[in-house]
Write an enzyme that holds these catalytic residues in place. Sequence first.
Site, short mmCIF file in Angstrom:
data_model
loop_
_atom_site.label_atom_id
_atom_site.label_comp_id
_atom_site.label_asym_id
_atom_site.label_seq_id
_atom_site.Cartn_x
_atom_site.Cartn_y
_atom_site.Cartn_z
CE1 TYR A 16 -0.82 0.98 14.77
CE2 TYR A 16 -1.73 1.77 16.85
CZ TYR A 16 -1.85 1.03 15.69
OH TYR A 16 -3.01 0.32 15.45
CB VAL A 36 -1.00 0.04 1.18
CG1 VAL A 36 -2.00 -1.11 1.09
CG2 VAL A 36 -0.30 0.06 2.53
#
Length: 251
Positions: free
Chosen positions: A158, A64
């Site tokens: 994250y 991706v």
Amino acid sequence: MAQLKDKVAIVTGAARGLGRAFCVGLAEAGAFVAAADIDLAGAQETAEQINAGGGDAIAVTVDVSDEVSTQQMAATTAERWRRIDILINNAAVYAGLERKLFDAIAVAEWDRVMAVNVKGPWLCARAVFPMMKAQKSGKIINVASATFYSGSAQWSHYVTSKGGVIGLTRALAKELGDHGVNVNAIAPGFTLTEASQSLIANAEKYGVDRGAIKRAEQPDDVVGLAVFLASPASDFITGQTIIVDGGRQLN
Ligand SMILES: NC(=O)c1ccc[n+]([C@@H]2O[C@H](COP(=O)([O-])OP(=O)(O)OC[C@H]3O[C@@H](n4cnc5c(N)ncnc54)[C@H](O)[C@@H]3O)[C@@H](O)[C@H]2O)c1
């Protein structure tokens, strides 16, 4: 459930965990499913599981974070079914991501998390948008995380990336509404997957006491919202991020 009859869905990060659960749930609701992942063998297992149950799925390899790869994913899906109605941007660098103080994270690691978790959903949305624009309809569902709302020490790459996902959701929703494309995000709480269980010891008990519903979250707990956001029942909902965590966090 046939809310998604004849709809065509792409799910990224479909080799296992939440991605596999989304694929199976969408297929049970009647969708044709392209299970896309950098781990092609895992994506094939997901597709085989759906096909064995009477559904219609293909496995597609994708990175991706790579523009050409995302375009090939969209092209392969469109060749198979001639439309793309649903994109679930679920792939992320999550499994194996080590907790580190913000100033101990290597620049290359930071860049990798952003490339997959933030640039990835943007590239995948770009890849499917021409088809959705031509159809004048589409549903893009981004997978964020409830950890964005709580913050989390030693997890800055994250948490920041999931904030980026929520920002992208809002910005795209404003841009794509006139094209009939809804863009929403799901923010799961700590969910029992291979990935999360490898990150935390006693994962079954982690955070359970903080929930209104005091049990561990399972991937299937998140699937209903994905089906709803992919279906006509949510046609007037866009730009939203919905937490699915059994009431651990209220916003
Ligand atoms: N499990 C949890 O507790 C939890 C909580 C909140 C949010 N999330 C989010 O849910 C999603 C799925 O989580 P999971 O627990 O199933 O994790 P996971 O690590 O098992 O799944 C991620 C998938 O993405 C794939 N992937 C990684 N990099 C890729 C790339 N460059 N191109 C294509 N595919 C790639 C992996 O192969 C894997 O199949 C992720 O976005 C994660 O951040 C998970």
